[in-house]
Design an enzyme around this catalytic site. Structure first.
Site, PDB file in Angstrom:
ATOM      1  N   PHE A 157       3.572   4.504 -10.269  1.00 32.47           N
ATOM      2  CA  PHE A 157       3.395   4.581  -8.826  1.00 32.47           C
ATOM      3  C   PHE A 157       3.255   3.132  -8.334  1.00 32.47           C
ATOM      4  CE2 PHE A 157       1.088   4.996  -4.834  1.00 32.47           C
ATOM      5  CZ  PHE A 157       2.037   5.738  -4.154  1.00 32.47           C
ATOM      6  N   ASP A 215      -3.863  10.329 -13.505  1.00 30.77           N
ATOM      7  CA  ASP A 215      -3.866  10.134 -12.055  1.00 30.77           C
ATOM      8  C   ASP A 215      -3.750  11.528 -11.448  1.00 30.77           C
ATOM      9  OD1 ASP A 215      -3.247   9.815  -9.376  1.00 30.77           O
ATOM     10  OD2 ASP A 215      -2.017   8.029  -9.698  1.00 30.77           O
ATOM     11  N   PHE A 259       7.744  -3.008   1.094  1.00 28.75           N
ATOM     12  CA  PHE A 259       8.124  -1.872   1.938  1.00 28.75           C
ATOM     13  C   PHE A 259       7.106  -1.601   3.043  1.00 28.75           C
ATOM     14  CE2 PHE A 259       5.075   1.005  -0.013  1.00 28.75           C
ATOM     15  CZ  PHE A 259       4.896   0.435  -1.267  1.00 28.75           C
TER      16      PHE A 259
HETATM   17  N1  F0G Z   1      -1.583   7.564  -7.172  1.00 31.71           N
HETATM   18  C1  F0G Z   1      -0.676   8.363  -6.610  1.00 31.71           C
HETATM   19  C2  F0G Z   1       0.088   9.331  -7.445  1.00 31.71           C
HETATM   20  C3  F0G Z   1      -0.457   8.286  -5.227  1.00 31.71           C
HETATM   21  O1  F0G Z   1       0.468   9.078  -4.685  1.00 31.71           O
HETATM   22  C4  F0G Z   1      -1.186   7.366  -4.464  1.00 31.71           C
HETATM   23  C5  F0G Z   1      -0.954   7.210  -3.042  1.00 31.71           C
HETATM   24  C6  F0G Z   1      -2.132   6.553  -5.103  1.00 31.71           C
HETATM   25  C7  F0G Z   1      -2.305   6.690  -6.471  1.00 31.71           C
HETATM   26  C8  F0G Z   1      -2.950   5.562  -4.343  1.00 31.71           C
HETATM   27  O2  F0G Z   1      -3.913   6.235  -3.627  1.00 31.71           O
HETATM   28  O3  F0G Z   1      -3.359   5.726  -1.233  1.00 31.71           O
HETATM   29  O4  F0G Z   1      -5.644   6.542  -1.897  1.00 31.71           O
HETATM   30  O5  F0G Z   1      -4.920   4.271  -2.487  1.00 31.71           O
HETATM   31  N2  F0G Z   1       0.087   7.638  -2.456  1.00 31.71           N
HETATM   32  C9  F0G Z   1       0.324   7.541  -1.032  1.00 31.71           C
HETATM   33  C10 F0G Z   1       1.666   8.126  -0.701  1.00 31.71           C
HETATM   34  C11 F0G Z   1       0.149   6.189  -0.481  1.00 31.71           C
HETATM   35  O6  F0G Z   1       2.029   8.061   0.486  1.00 31.71           O
HETATM   36  O7  F0G Z   1       2.335   8.708  -1.554  1.00 31.71           O
HETATM   37  P1  F0G Z   1      -4.484   5.656  -2.209  1.00 31.71           P
END
Ligand code: F0G
Length: 481
Positions: A132, A223, A455
Site C-alpha cells: 500500500f 494490515d 498523487f
Molecule cells: N492500509 C491500507 C490497506 C489502507 O487502505 C490505508 C488507507 C492505510 C493503510 C493507511 O491508513 O489512511 O488511516 O493512514 N487507505 C486510504 C484509501 C487512504 O483511500 O484507500 P490511514
C-alpha cells in the site's frame, strides 16, 4: 443476506439501514465541472468537496456512522491518562480478536510509521501480498525494501479467482531462502488488498503464511484496515468456513497474526487507528514510540469520541448484514458496467468498483497516466470523483524514470452505508456515456510534481484541449447536467 430477487427476476442489493441524518449535495453543470477540474490541476485530490456530487474518492473516514456509534461518542472519557474510553476499546479488541494489548495511533499510516521504526533496519526486506502507498513509503524511509509475492492471479484484472489477495507461498519461501530469515523484518498480509481492487485473501492461505513465518521465526503482521470486506468474502466464498460466524472467522484470523494494525477510518467506520498484539516484547517496543509521535498511550493522538465510535464500529463489523452492504453494492455496480461492456476488475472486491483504465483508454500510453485521465474525465462526465490508482500513484525510480504501475485503475469507492442505489445507477449511466465517447479522452502530464506521494498534491495538465471537447460533447448529448 441483503440481495433481494424481484418478482420480475431482477436481483438488487437492498439497504438494511435507514437514513436518519443527511448531508446536502450539489451537482454542478458540466461547464462548471470542467472549470473545477482544471482549477484542481486535473487531480481529483485537489477538487473542493463542494464541487463534487458523489465523493467516491475513498472510503477512508467517510463511512456512515450508526446511531449506536453516535450515542457512544457522548460517553467518552477525556482523561489524559487511564481513560475509561481506552479501557472499553482495549476490552473490545480483546473480546473480538483475543489480543492482550491495544496501542492507539491517530490513523493507519501512523501505525505503519511506528511498526517500520520498530522492525525495519537498513537492508531489511518486507515481503507482502501487495504494497500500500503509505506502508511502502514508511518502510523505504527506514532503509528497508518491499518485495511483493502475491499469486500471479493478483495481477489479472479480469479473473474468476475468488482470493486474488492470496500470498504465493512458494515465492515467499524463495524470498526467505534467498535473503535468509534474519533479513526479513516481517511479513505483511493486507486484508481486502487495496491496490489490486479490494481483493481478499483466504483463511487457509493466511494459515499457510503463518506456518512458514512460524518455522523461520518471522513476525506476521496483518494490515486489517479492510478486514470487514475480507471477512465477508471468506464467509461467502470459502466453502470450508461457510458455517462459521463472522466472529469466529475474525478470531481465527487474529490468532494467526503476531500484530494486527488498522486504520479506524476504514475498519470501525470512524477515524483513528491502532495496533493489537499479545506479544509482551512487541508491545514494549511499540509503546516506546506512542507518546513520542502520537500522544499518551491511552489516546494515541485520537479523539476519545472517535475511540468510542471505533469500539462500537468493531462490534458492528461482526454483523454479516453490515459488512455485506459494501461488497454487494460494488458487485451490483460492476455487473451493470460489465453488461455495458465496460472493463472493471473482477471478481468485484471490496472498497469500491475499479475501472480498468488501460483497457478503457487503450489509445493512451501509460506515461500519459490513463487512470488519472479517466479520473478527470469521469468527474467531467458525472460530478463523481474517483481516485487514480496507477502510475501517478507510483514513485519515480531513483534515476528519475517512471515506474509504470502493474495496473492502471480508477477506483470509484463506495463508503459503507453512504450512497443509495439510484446514485450508483447515475454513475453507471454517466460512465457508460463516457465509454461511448472514450476516444475523446487524452493524456495528462505533470506540471508540478512532489517527490513523495506525488498523487496527493501533484498538478497536471491535459496534453490537448480534450477536456473542453469532452464537455462540449456532453452538452450536445445530455445538456448541462
Ligand atoms: N492500509 C491500507 C490497506 C489502507 O487502505 C490505508 C488507507 C492505510 C493503510 C493507511 O491508513 O489512511 O488511516 O493512514 N487507505 C486510504 C484509501 C487512504 O483511500 O484507500 P490511514
Amino acid at each position: 443476506m441483503n440481495r433481494i430477487r424481484f418478482y420480475s427476476g431482477e436481483e438488487i442489493p437492498v439497504e438494511m439501514h435507514k437514513v436518519r441524518i443527511v448531508q446536502k449535495l450539489s451537482l454542478l453543470s458540466v461547464k462548471e465541472r470542467l472549470k473545477a477540474v482544471q482549477d484542481a490541476g486535473s487531480n481529483t485530490f485537489l477538487l473542493k468537496n463542494r464541487d463534487v456530487y458523489l465523493d467516491m474518492l475513498t472510503d477512508s473516514g467517510v463511512n456512515a456512522m450508526s446511531d449506536r456509534q453516535l450515542a457512544a461518542m457522548m460517553e467518552a472519557d477525556d482523561s489524559y491518562a487511564g481513560s475509561e474510553t481506552f479501557a472499553r476499546l482495549e476490552a473490545k479488541c480483546t473480546e473480538l480478536f483475543g489480543t492482550k494489548y491495544f496501542l492507539p495511533a491517530h490513523q493507519g499510516r501512523a501505525c505503519e510509521h511506528i511498526l517500520a521504526k520498530v522492525f525495519v533496519k537498513p537492508g531489511t526486506i518486507v515481503p507482502m501480498n501487495y504494497h500500500f502507498t503509505t506502508t511502502k513509503a514508511h518502510i523505504v524511509l527506514c532503509g528497508g525494501s518491499v518485495v511483493e509475492t502475491p499469486i500471479d492471479e493478483a495481477y489479472r484484472i479480469s479473473s474468476a479467482y475468488p482470493f486474488k489477495g492470496n500470498m504465493d507461498i512458494d515465492k515467499l519461501r524463495q524470498v526467505v531462502e534467498e535473503h535468509g530469515a534474519s533479513r526479513i523484518a516481517f511479513v505483511r498480509m493486507e486484508a481486502g488488498t487495496n491496490l489490486i481492487g479490494g481483493q481478499p485473501f483466504s483463511l487457509d492461505n493466511l494459515a499457510e503464511v503463518k506456518s512458514l513465518c512460524g518455522k523461520h521465526g518471522i513476525p506476521l503482521i496483518l494490515d486489517a484496515s479492510l478486514l470487514a470486506d475480507n471477512l465477508y468474502f471468506i464467509k461467502v466464498r470459502e466453502e470450508k468456513y461457510r458455517d462459521w460466524s463472522i466472529r469466529e472467522i475474525a478470531r481465527r484470523i487474529a490468532d494467526l497474526c503476531d500484530i494486527i494494525y488498522f486504520s479506524g477510518r476504514k475498519l470501525g467506520c470512524a477515524r483513528g487507528g491502532g495496533m493489537m498484539t499479545s506479544n509482551a516484547e512487541y508491545f514494549k517496543q511499540i509503546r516506546e514510540f506512542i507518546p513520542l509521535y502520537e500522544g499518551f498511550l491511552t489516546y494515541g493522538g485520537m479523539s476519545v469520541r472517535e475511540m468510542e465510535a471505533i469500539a462500537v464500529g468493531l462490534e458492528e463489523t461482526m454483523e454479516l448484514e453490515m459488512i455485506s452492504h459494501g461488497p454487494q453494492f460494488i458487485a451490483y455496480m460492476a455487473e451493470e458496467l460489465i453488461k455495458r461492456g465496460i472493463p472493471v476488475v473482477t471478481p468485484p472486491g471490496g472498497l469500491g468498483c475499479h475501472l480498468d483504465a488501460r483497457e478503457f483508454l487503450d489509445h493512451l500510453p501509460q506515461e500519459e497516466y490513463p487512470a488519472g485521465a479517466l479520473a478527470a474525465a469521469v468527474y467531467i462526465a458525472s460530478g463523481a470523483r474517483g481516485m487514480e490508482r496507477g502510475t501517478m500513484s507510483e514513485q519515480r525510480e531513483p534515476d528519475g524514470s517512471e515506474r509504470l504501475a502493474d495496473m492502471e485503475l480508477l477506483r470509484l469507492a463506495l463508503p459503507r452505508r453512504v450512497f443509495t442505489l439510484s446514485q450508483v445507477k447515475y454513475v453507471v449511466d454517466r460512465v457508460s456515456w463516457l465509454y461511448e465517447n472514450r476516444r475523446l479522452v487524452g493524456g495528462l502530464k505533470f506540471v508540478e510534481e512532489p517527490e513523495t506521494l506525488r498523487f496527493f498534491f501533484g498538478r497536471l495538465a491535459p496534453l490537448s484541449d480534450w477536456q473542453e471537447q469532452l464537455a462540449d460533447k456532453y452538452m450536445a448529448d445530455l445538456g448541462e447536467y
